[in-house]
Design a protein around this motif. Structure first.
Motif, PDB file in Angstrom:
ATOM      1  N   UNK A   5      46.199  41.164  52.923  1.00 20.01           N
ATOM      2  CA  UNK A   5      45.629  41.455  51.619  1.00 20.01           C
ATOM      3  C   UNK A   5      44.530  42.503  51.729  1.00 20.01           C
ATOM      4  N   UNK A   6      44.167  43.080  50.607  1.00 20.74           N
ATOM      5  CA  UNK A   6      43.105  44.067  50.526  1.00 20.74           C
ATOM      6  C   UNK A   6      41.840  43.365  50.046  1.00 20.74           C
ATOM      7  N   UNK A   7      40.872  43.172  50.960  1.00 22.36           N
ATOM      8  CA  UNK A   7      39.651  42.446  50.609  1.00 22.36           C
ATOM      9  C   UNK A   7      38.947  43.076  49.416  1.00 22.36           C
ATOM     10  N   UNK A   8      38.835  44.416  49.421  1.00 23.86           N
ATOM     11  CA  UNK A   8      38.098  45.078  48.353  1.00 23.86           C
ATOM     12  C   UNK A   8      38.765  44.882  47.004  1.00 23.86           C
ATOM     13  N   UNK A   9      40.101  44.897  46.967  1.00 24.12           N
ATOM     14  CA  UNK A   9      40.807  44.683  45.705  1.00 24.12           C
ATOM     15  C   UNK A   9      40.558  43.273  45.195  1.00 24.12           C
ATOM     16  N   UNK A  10      40.569  42.288  46.098  1.00 22.89           N
ATOM     17  CA  UNK A  10      40.291  40.910  45.697  1.00 22.89           C
ATOM     18  C   UNK A  10      38.882  40.798  45.152  1.00 22.89           C
ATOM     19  N   UNK A  11      37.904  41.410  45.843  1.00 20.95           N
ATOM     20  CA  UNK A  11      36.521  41.356  45.384  1.00 20.95           C
ATOM     21  C   UNK A  11      36.377  42.004  44.008  1.00 20.95           C
ATOM     22  N   UNK A  12      37.066  43.122  43.786  1.00 21.76           N
ATOM     23  CA  UNK A  12      37.002  43.785  42.481  1.00 21.76           C
ATOM     24  C   UNK A  12      37.607  42.907  41.385  1.00 21.76           C
ATOM     25  N   UNK A  13      38.766  42.271  41.684  1.00 20.17           N
ATOM     26  CA  UNK A  13      39.399  41.393  40.695  1.00 20.17           C
ATOM     27  C   UNK A  13      38.493  40.219  40.352  1.00 20.17           C
ATOM     28  N   UNK A  14      37.818  39.668  41.362  1.00 22.96           N
ATOM     29  CA  UNK A  14      36.906  38.554  41.116  1.00 22.96           C
ATOM     30  C   UNK A  14      35.686  39.008  40.335  1.00 22.96           C
ATOM     31  N   UNK A  15      35.175  40.166  40.696  1.00 26.21           N
ATOM     32  CA  UNK A  15      33.930  40.636  40.094  1.00 26.21           C
ATOM     33  C   UNK A  15      34.101  41.022  38.633  1.00 26.21           C
ATOM     34  N   UNK A  16      35.200  41.680  38.302  1.00 22.88           N
ATOM     35  CA  UNK A  16      35.372  42.204  36.951  1.00 22.88           C
ATOM     36  C   UNK A  16      36.386  41.414  36.129  1.00 22.88           C
ATOM     37  N   UNK A  18      39.572  40.977  36.165  1.00 23.92           N
ATOM     38  CA  UNK A  18      40.673  41.812  35.699  1.00 23.92           C
ATOM     39  C   UNK A  18      41.963  41.015  35.523  1.00 23.92           C
ATOM     40  N   UNK A  19      41.981  39.778  35.979  1.00 24.60           N
ATOM     41  CA  UNK A  19      43.143  38.905  35.825  1.00 24.60           C
ATOM     42  C   UNK A  19      42.654  37.537  35.385  1.00 24.60           C
ATOM     43  N   UNK A  20      43.567  36.743  34.808  1.00 24.64           N
ATOM     44  CA  UNK A  20      43.206  35.392  34.380  1.00 24.64           C
ATOM     45  C   UNK A  20      43.246  34.403  35.540  1.00 24.64           C
ATOM     46  N   UNK A  21      44.214  34.604  36.448  1.00 22.14           N
ATOM     47  CA  UNK A  21      44.357  33.733  37.613  1.00 22.14           C
ATOM     48  C   UNK A  21      44.568  34.628  38.832  1.00 22.14           C
ATOM     49  N   UNK A  22      43.818  34.381  39.889  1.00 24.03           N
ATOM     50  CA  UNK A  22      43.956  35.158  41.118  1.00 24.03           C
ATOM     51  C   UNK A  22      44.325  34.210  42.250  1.00 24.03           C
ATOM     52  N   UNK A  23      45.508  34.396  42.838  1.00 24.73           N
ATOM     53  CA  UNK A  23      45.986  33.524  43.918  1.00 24.73           C
ATOM     54  C   UNK A  23      45.976  34.295  45.231  1.00 24.73           C
ATOM     55  N   UNK A  60      30.229  32.985  42.897  1.00 20.00           N
ATOM     56  CA  UNK A  60      29.128  33.805  42.389  1.00 20.00           C
ATOM     57  C   UNK A  60      29.515  34.593  41.141  1.00 20.00           C
ATOM     58  N   UNK A  61      30.810  34.870  40.995  1.00 22.38           N
ATOM     59  CA  UNK A  61      31.279  35.635  39.841  1.00 22.38           C
ATOM     60  C   UNK A  61      31.700  34.737  38.682  1.00 22.38           C
ATOM     61  N   UNK A  62      31.435  33.446  38.798  1.00 23.82           N
ATOM     62  CA  UNK A  62      31.695  32.533  37.689  1.00 23.82           C
ATOM     63  C   UNK A  62      33.080  31.929  37.655  1.00 23.82           C
ATOM     64  N   UNK A  63      33.848  32.071  38.733  1.00 28.74           N
ATOM     65  CA  UNK A  63      35.197  31.501  38.774  1.00 28.74           C
ATOM     66  C   UNK A  63      35.161  30.060  39.285  1.00 28.74           C
ATOM     67  N   UNK A  64      35.973  29.160  38.712  1.00 33.89           N
ATOM     68  CA  UNK A  64      36.236  27.890  39.393  1.00 33.89           C
ATOM     69  C   UNK A  64      37.249  28.164  40.502  1.00 33.89           C
TER      70      UNK A  64
END
Length: 283
Positions: A5-16, A18-23, A60-64
């Protein structure tokens, strides 16, 4: 992503958000079970790559955050637990594994196995399938770090661990789950009031505040830091909400009251008010 996986892409998805569910599927332990060995080696957090960073970033980004698995395994304990050779398989349905084996009509089952002809499990009604239940027992020649495919509790009980900063909402019965007080910084190993932000020059900075932000305030602060300068319209699009006036005003007031003059009001533009994140104050 199962392997690379691409760590930076995951961090961006979590931070902003950009998706409803990230697996994120981390297959390290499964892959490690394929290694032949005669010694026990239990997995450590260091084996799991960015798992800790991903979980921390999500919280930290507010995700459960939900940690779970599709199956468990039993680890290698002793060569004497070997139960014989795994039969060479033909088609996929007949292939034997390290913890299960298809029995011939007159074949005796291992003493620690359960035998089934359940049509939900066995395709051919004339077949019998033996599933090992003793921990550490296995079919095959070479010992491995661990095995799965049997019916021990280690393999069939799946953990579901929910991590979040705030107590979960009330369930369908109207009862709220017990609220667990967040640990102190010294107990948690990190500051629960810390927010990871990515600046416009792509530097990642942990900003420690004397208060805890709400999820929408976290998104707004991270978006401002990412853009450097942004209008209300850009912020709405970035955080995925049209209702940002109240949370944004509250965020600015709380930062100012705590002496963090990080956001500068630049005036009105064609897309609403414009704000600048003062990254120079973090240098």
């Amino acid at each position: 992503n199962k392997t690379n996986w691409d760590d930076q892409q995951i961090f961006n998805d979590l931070q902003f958000h950009q998706v409803d569910v990230l697996a994120v599927i981390i297959n390290t332990i499964d892959d490690d079970l394929k290694n032949a060995t005669t010694s026990v080696r239990l997995p450590t957090l260091e084996d799991l790559g960015s798992l800790v960073q991903i979980v921390r970033k999500g919280i930290e980004s507010g995700w459960p955050v939900l940690l779970t698995s599709d199956h468990g395994h039993t680890w290698h304990r002793d060569k004497r637990l070997r139960r014989g050779e795994a039969q060479a398989g033909g088609d996929k349905e007949r292939r034997a594994g390290e913890r299960f084996i298809f029995l011939t009509r007159n074949q005796i089952s291992p003493i620690d196995a359960i035998v089934t002809s359940d049509p939900h499990i066995v395709v051919d009604k004339n077949q019998r399938l033996a599933l090992l239940t003793a921990t550490g027992s296995y079919f095959g020649h070479n010992p491995r770090r661990g095995y799965h495919g049997g019916a021990s509790l280690e393999e069939v009980v799946l953990p579901c661990i929910r991590l979040m900063q705030n107590a979960p909402a009330a369930d369908e019965t109207g009862e709220s789950a017990a609220r667990v007080a967040p640990p102190k910084s010294s107990e948690a190993g990190y500051d629960l009031n810390g927010v990871v932000i990515t600046l416009s020059d792509r530097r990642m900075v942990t900003l420690t505040l004397p208060f805890t932000l709400t999820p929408i305030e976290v998104k707004l602060l991270q978006a401002l830091a990412h853009f450097g300068e942004a209008s209300e319209a850009q912020l709405k699009q970035s955080v995925g909400s049209r209702r940002i006036s109240g949370p944004l005003s509250n965020l600015l007031d709380r930062l100012a009251a705590a002496g963090f003059d990080l956001v500068e009001y630049k005036g009105e533009g064609s897309d609403g008010a414009v704000y600048r994140f003062r990254a120079e104050l973090l240098k």
